[in-house]
Design a protein around this motif. Structure first.
Motif, PDB file in Angstrom:
ATOM      1  N   GLU A 298       0.830  -1.207   0.000  1.00  0.00           N
ATOM      2  CA  GLU A 298       0.000   0.000   0.000  1.00  0.00           C
ATOM      3  C   GLU A 298       0.865   1.256   0.000  1.00  0.00           C
ATOM      4  OE1 GLU A 298      -2.441  -0.602   3.423  1.00  0.00           O
ATOM      5  OE2 GLU A 298      -4.045  -1.603   2.289  1.00  0.00           O
ATOM      6  N   ALA A 299       1.962   1.235   0.744  1.00  0.00           N
ATOM      7  CA  ALA A 299       2.851   2.399   0.786  1.00  0.00           C
ATOM      8  C   ALA A 299       3.482   2.657  -0.572  1.00  0.00           C
ATOM      9  CB  ALA A 299       3.930   2.191   1.850  1.00  0.00           C
ATOM     10  N   VAL A 300       3.937   1.598  -1.232  1.00  0.00           N
ATOM     11  CA  VAL A 300       4.539   1.756  -2.560  1.00  0.00           C
ATOM     12  C   VAL A 300       3.499   2.250  -3.557  1.00  0.00           C
ATOM     13  CG1 VAL A 300       5.587   0.504  -4.484  1.00  0.00           C
ATOM     14  CG2 VAL A 300       6.356   0.058  -2.148  1.00  0.00           C
ATOM     15  N   ALA A 301       2.284   1.707  -3.465  1.00  0.00           N
ATOM     16  CA  ALA A 301       1.217   2.136  -4.376  1.00  0.00           C
ATOM     17  C   ALA A 301       0.896   3.610  -4.182  1.00  0.00           C
ATOM     18  CB  ALA A 301      -0.032   1.281  -4.155  1.00  0.00           C
ATOM     19  N   ARG A 302       0.853   4.063  -2.932  1.00  0.00           N
ATOM     20  CA  ARG A 302       0.600   5.485  -2.677  1.00  0.00           C
ATOM     21  C   ARG A 302       1.722   6.338  -3.251  1.00  0.00           C
ATOM     22  NH1 ARG A 302      -1.059   3.625   2.455  1.00  0.00           N
ATOM     23  NH2 ARG A 302       0.968   4.191   3.337  1.00  0.00           N
ATOM     24  N   THR A 303       2.951   5.899  -3.065  1.00  0.00           N
ATOM     25  CA  THR A 303       4.093   6.660  -3.581  1.00  0.00           C
ATOM     26  C   THR A 303       4.035   6.782  -5.097  1.00  0.00           C
ATOM     27  OG1 THR A 303       5.501   5.979  -1.731  1.00  0.00           O
ATOM     28  CG2 THR A 303       6.615   6.731  -3.738  1.00  0.00           C
ATOM     29  N   LEU A 304       3.600   5.726  -5.758  1.00  0.00           N
ATOM     30  CA  LEU A 304       3.517   5.730  -7.220  1.00  0.00           C
ATOM     31  C   LEU A 304       2.242   6.391  -7.735  1.00  0.00           C
ATOM     32  CD1 LEU A 304       4.896   2.151  -7.938  1.00  0.00           C
ATOM     33  CD2 LEU A 304       6.018   4.314  -8.477  1.00  0.00           C
ATOM     34  N   HIS A 305       1.422   6.912  -6.819  1.00  0.00           N
ATOM     35  CA  HIS A 305       0.177   7.609  -7.174  1.00  0.00           C
ATOM     36  C   HIS A 305      -0.759   6.711  -7.980  1.00  0.00           C
ATOM     37  CE1 HIS A 305       2.527  11.713  -6.897  1.00  0.00           C
ATOM     38  NE2 HIS A 305       2.449  11.076  -5.731  1.00  0.00           N
ATOM     39  N   LEU A 306      -0.856   5.453  -7.574  1.00  0.00           N
ATOM     40  CA  LEU A 306      -1.732   4.529  -8.278  1.00  0.00           C
ATOM     41  C   LEU A 306      -3.195   4.820  -7.951  1.00  0.00           C
ATOM     42  CD1 LEU A 306       0.085   1.083  -7.890  1.00  0.00           C
ATOM     43  CD2 LEU A 306       0.340   2.797  -9.689  1.00  0.00           C
ATOM     44  N   SER A 307      -4.065   4.531  -8.904  1.00  0.00           N
ATOM     45  CA  SER A 307      -5.507   4.635  -8.682  1.00  0.00           C
ATOM     46  C   SER A 307      -5.955   3.503  -7.771  1.00  0.00           C
ATOM     47  CB  SER A 307      -6.241   4.540 -10.018  1.00  0.00           C
ATOM     48  OG  SER A 307      -6.041   3.250 -10.595  1.00  0.00           O
ATOM     49  N   ASP A 308      -7.230   3.536  -7.363  1.00  0.00           N
ATOM     50  CA  ASP A 308      -7.774   2.442  -6.564  1.00  0.00           C
ATOM     51  C   ASP A 308      -7.670   1.121  -7.312  1.00  0.00           C
ATOM     52  OD1 ASP A 308      -8.394   4.217  -4.553  1.00  0.00           O
ATOM     53  OD2 ASP A 308     -10.511   4.399  -5.088  1.00  0.00           O
ATOM     54  N   THR A 309      -7.894   1.170  -8.625  1.00  0.00           N
ATOM     55  CA  THR A 309      -7.761  -0.048  -9.426  1.00  0.00           C
ATOM     56  C   THR A 309      -6.321  -0.535  -9.433  1.00  0.00           C
ATOM     57  OG1 THR A 309      -9.590   0.640 -10.851  1.00  0.00           O
ATOM     58  CG2 THR A 309      -8.124  -1.060 -11.710  1.00  0.00           C
ATOM     59  N   GLY A 310      -5.366   0.394  -9.574  1.00  0.00           N
ATOM     60  CA  GLY A 310      -3.962   0.023  -9.540  1.00  0.00           C
ATOM     61  C   GLY A 310      -3.572  -0.576  -8.209  1.00  0.00           C
ATOM     62  N   LEU A 311      -4.080  -0.002  -7.104  1.00  0.00           N
ATOM     63  CA  LEU A 311      -3.800  -0.545  -5.775  1.00  0.00           C
ATOM     64  C   LEU A 311      -4.352  -1.958  -5.655  1.00  0.00           C
ATOM     65  CD1 LEU A 311      -2.978  -0.436  -2.794  1.00  0.00           C
ATOM     66  CD2 LEU A 311      -5.125   0.776  -2.336  1.00  0.00           C
ATOM     67  N   SER A 312      -5.591  -2.168  -6.098  1.00  0.00           N
ATOM     68  CA  SER A 312      -6.186  -3.508  -6.039  1.00  0.00           C
ATOM     69  C   SER A 312      -5.368  -4.507  -6.844  1.00  0.00           C
ATOM     70  CB  SER A 312      -7.629  -3.467  -6.560  1.00  0.00           C
ATOM     71  OG  SER A 312      -8.448  -2.652  -5.743  1.00  0.00           O
TER      72      SER A 312
END
Length: 275
Positions: free
Chosen positions: A71-85
């Motif tokens: 989740e931390a890496v996804a936030r750093t990469l500015h991923l969308s909710d779909t990208g996080l999932s």
């Protein structure tokens, strides 16, 4: 299958890191002109993880990252909710992937539902994006659907290889990329599944446009939206694109095209169907 997911996670993170705008992070360009791409050290620092751990993630090493790390890496990469999932599914933090072979044909009750949706073009989409069933309206909109063997009735295969669809979609370049991004988001958990691997590999071999888009690692969730179809018999149809899943068959998506508000698409479809 776990090895495939680890590899996909690493490639996805690396691609997203290389596509990131440095200015979005308050970082200067590298050299005189390179304004895209962050270093691994920068992503690791911003995510609060060690450089070694993040490097192992990108390398697809046999490690077990926590949900918090992903989740931390996804936030750093500015991923969308779909990208996080998608990232979480590749890391094993979601429901188990579907088991067993993909059905080639929609069950009888799903086919009856499709038939009841006439004159709205509708079809059933399997987990590997095979078209498992369709109604008379969809065949009127896309007459070629009934001419393909079951192995070739795959939405991505048809979009990227059938010239009729290229002519049917005025925005083919945009729509084809969106379909691919949605497919990737939906099939992350099925990496290593023979049905998915077969479709991806043969599309890479058949379509340079698919190969180029696949290498971008774009991820999108489905959203209902307006679509246009340029049919040689009735001209441009303005439709709305919707998707639902039966409660008893959540592995199937029912795709329905309804007339866009204020459009003549309903009358155009009736003419196409000879009604």
């Amino acid at each position: 299958m776990k090895d495939e997911r680890r590899k996909e996670l690493g490639l996805f993170l690396r691609t997203r890191r290389n596509q990131a705008l440095r200015s979005d992070y308050g970082l200067p360009p590298v050299g005189r002109s390179r304004d895209r791409g962050l270093r691994r050290e920068e992503i690791a620092f911003l995510s609060g993880v060690s450089v070694t751990w993040y490097t192992w993630l990108e390398q697809g090493r046999d490690i077990s990252p926590s949900r918090q790390v992903l989740e931390a890496v996804a936030r750093t990469l500015h991923l969308s909710d779909t990208g996080l999932s998608y990232v979480l599914s590749l890391g094993g933090y979601s429901s188990a992937p579907p088991k067993g072979p993909v059905a080639a044909d929609a069950p009888a009750h799903v086919q009856r539902l499709l038939d009841a949706l006439d004159p709205n073009p509708s079809y059933a989409l399997s987990p590997d994006w095979g078209i498992a069933g369709w109604n008379r309206a969809y065949e009127a909109l896309y007459p070629n659907i009934g001419t393909f063997d079951a192995a070739d009735r795959n939405l991505l295969w048809l979009v990227f290889t059938d010239p009729f669809i290229r002519n049917l979609l005025p925005d083919w370049d945009v729509t084809s990329k969106r379909f691919l991004a949605e497919f990737r988001a939906e099939t992350g958990q099925r990496l290593g599944d023979p049905d998915v691997e077969y479709q991806v590999q043969r599309l890479k071999d058949a379509s340079p446009e698919f190969q180029e888009s696949w290498d971008r690692y774009d991820i999108l969730g489905f959203e209902s939206r307006e679509r246009q179809f340029h049919h040689p018999a009735v001209g441009v149809l303005h439709m709305e694109h919707h998707q639902v899943s039966p409660s008893d068959r959540p592995d199937l998506h029912i795709v329905v095209y309804t007339p866009a508000p204020g459009s003549d698409a309903g009358e155009q479809m009736r003419r196409l169907m000879g009604n």
